[in-house]
Enzyme design. Sequence first.
Site, PDB file in Angstrom:
ATOM      1  N   ALA A 146       3.141   3.157  12.652  1.00 29.74           N
ATOM      2  CA  ALA A 146       2.362   4.516  12.399  1.00 29.74           C
ATOM      3  C   ALA A 146       2.923   5.282  11.311  1.00 29.74           C
ATOM      4  CB  ALA A 146       2.450   5.250  13.928  1.00 29.74           C
ATOM      5  N   LYS A 153      12.017   9.400  13.575  1.00 30.66           N
ATOM      6  CA  LYS A 153      12.892  10.253  12.519  1.00 30.66           C
ATOM      7  C   LYS A 153      12.002  11.469  12.358  1.00 30.66           C
ATOM      8  CE  LYS A 153      10.376   8.330   8.529  1.00 30.66           C
ATOM      9  NZ  LYS A 153      10.460   7.554   7.346  1.00 30.66           N
ATOM     10  N   TYR A 204      -5.228  -0.281  -4.646  1.00 29.98           N
ATOM     11  CA  TYR A 204      -3.933   0.140  -4.250  1.00 29.98           C
ATOM     12  C   TYR A 204      -3.343   0.621  -5.893  1.00 29.98           C
ATOM     13  CZ  TYR A 204      -3.767  -1.759   0.361  1.00 29.98           C
ATOM     14  OH  TYR A 204      -3.895  -2.266   1.424  1.00 29.98           O
ATOM     15  N   TRP A 257       0.925  -1.021   0.194  1.00 27.93           N
ATOM     16  CA  TRP A 257       0.161   0.107   0.119  1.00 27.93           C
ATOM     17  C   TRP A 257       0.876   1.378  -0.072  1.00 27.93           C
ATOM     18  CZ3 TRP A 257      -1.120   3.133   4.923  1.00 27.93           C
ATOM     19  CH2 TRP A 257      -2.272   4.225   4.429  1.00 27.93           C
ATOM     20  N   PRO A 316       1.771  -0.735  11.601  1.00 34.41           N
ATOM     21  CA  PRO A 316       2.551  -1.038  13.219  1.00 34.41           C
ATOM     22  C   PRO A 316       3.356   0.279  13.382  1.00 34.41           C
ATOM     23  CG  PRO A 316       3.423  -2.557  11.538  1.00 34.41           C
ATOM     24  CD  PRO A 316       2.325  -1.777  10.728  1.00 34.41           C
TER      25      PRO A 316
END
Length: 336
Positions: A209, A216, A54, A21, A207
Amino acid sequence: MEHRHLGRSGLKISEITYGNWLTHGSQVENDAALACVREALEVGITTFDTADVYANTAAETVLGAALKGQRRESLEILTKVFGPIGPKGPNDTGLSRKHVLEACEGSLRRLGTDHIDLYQAHRYDYATPLEETMQAFADLVRQGKVLYVGVSEWTAEQLRAGHELAGQLGFQLISNQPQYSMLWRVIEGEVVPTSRELGISQVVWSPIAQGVLTGKYAPGGKPPEGSRATDAKGGAKMIERWMRDDVLSRVQELKPVAADLGMSMAQLAVAWVLQNDNVATAIIGASRPEQVRDNAGAAGRTIPAEALARIDEVLGDVVERDPARTLESSPKQREV
C-alpha cells in the site's frame, strides 16, 4: 526464491517481481536503480516489471541498462502499453493497432531485447474495439516479439471478453495486474473467481500500500523525510488515500502480528498477498537495495490461519472491498 506458474501456461515467474514504477527515471538516480536491480538478482528475483509510460519511457531505458549482460533466458521481462508516451500525440496512447505495434517496437529498443516475456494492456481502452487490440497482440505473438499476453486492472467482464477473443485468435490471456493488499481487496469478489475459472493469474502491485503497511507512518505524525508521502512527483498523491489516522492506527496494531511471525511489517504485507492462490507474484518497488532484500524475504513464507484472522480483526472496516472500484481504474477517455 520460489517460482509460480503464470496462469494456465508453462511460464514460471518469481514470487517476488521487481518493479520500477515511480522510481527508475523519476525518484531514484540511475546508480541507485542499478544497485536495486543487482540486489534483486542477488536474492533470486528473475521477474522484472515496467511500462513505457513510467517516467515517459525513461524507466524502461534504465531497466534495460541495468539488466544488460544478464543471461536473457534466465529473466522474465514484463512491460505494458496504453498510457501516453513521447510527445503525447493523438496516437501516442491507447490500445489501437497502430499504438500497440509501435509501442512494442519502442519497448523492445529501450529494454535492449528482441522479445517481451509478458506484454500487458495497461488499462482497458474504451475508445478501441477489443477485437482490434487482441488482433494486434496476436500478431506480436506470432512474430515472436511477445511470448505471453496479460492485462492490468480489467474487470471480470472485461477479462472474460478478452479471454474469449484470445482463444479465437490462437493465444492465451494469462494474467491480470491489479492493485491488491491487506487494505485494498476489491479483486476478491469478482476478478479473482473469474480469473480462477479462466486460468488467469494475478500479478499484483502495491502489496505494501505504497509503504503504509510498513508501519512507518504514525497517526497524527509528520511523514518521514524522503518517504513516498513527501514525494511531489506522484508518490504523495497515490498514498494520500491511506494517510488517515484511522487507517494508520490500525496498521500500527499489526506490528505484534509481524513480530510473532518473525517478519518485518513489509514481509508480512507481501506474504499476505502471496497466500492467495490466484496470485502468481507480488511486485515490489524500492529506492534502496536493503528494501529489496527485506521484501524478498516474504517469498516462501506461510501465514497461519490464526494470524490471517487476527489481521482481518485488526484492520476491520478500513479495508476497501467494493468490486466496483476496479471499474474506476480504467479511464473512459484516454489521458493526454
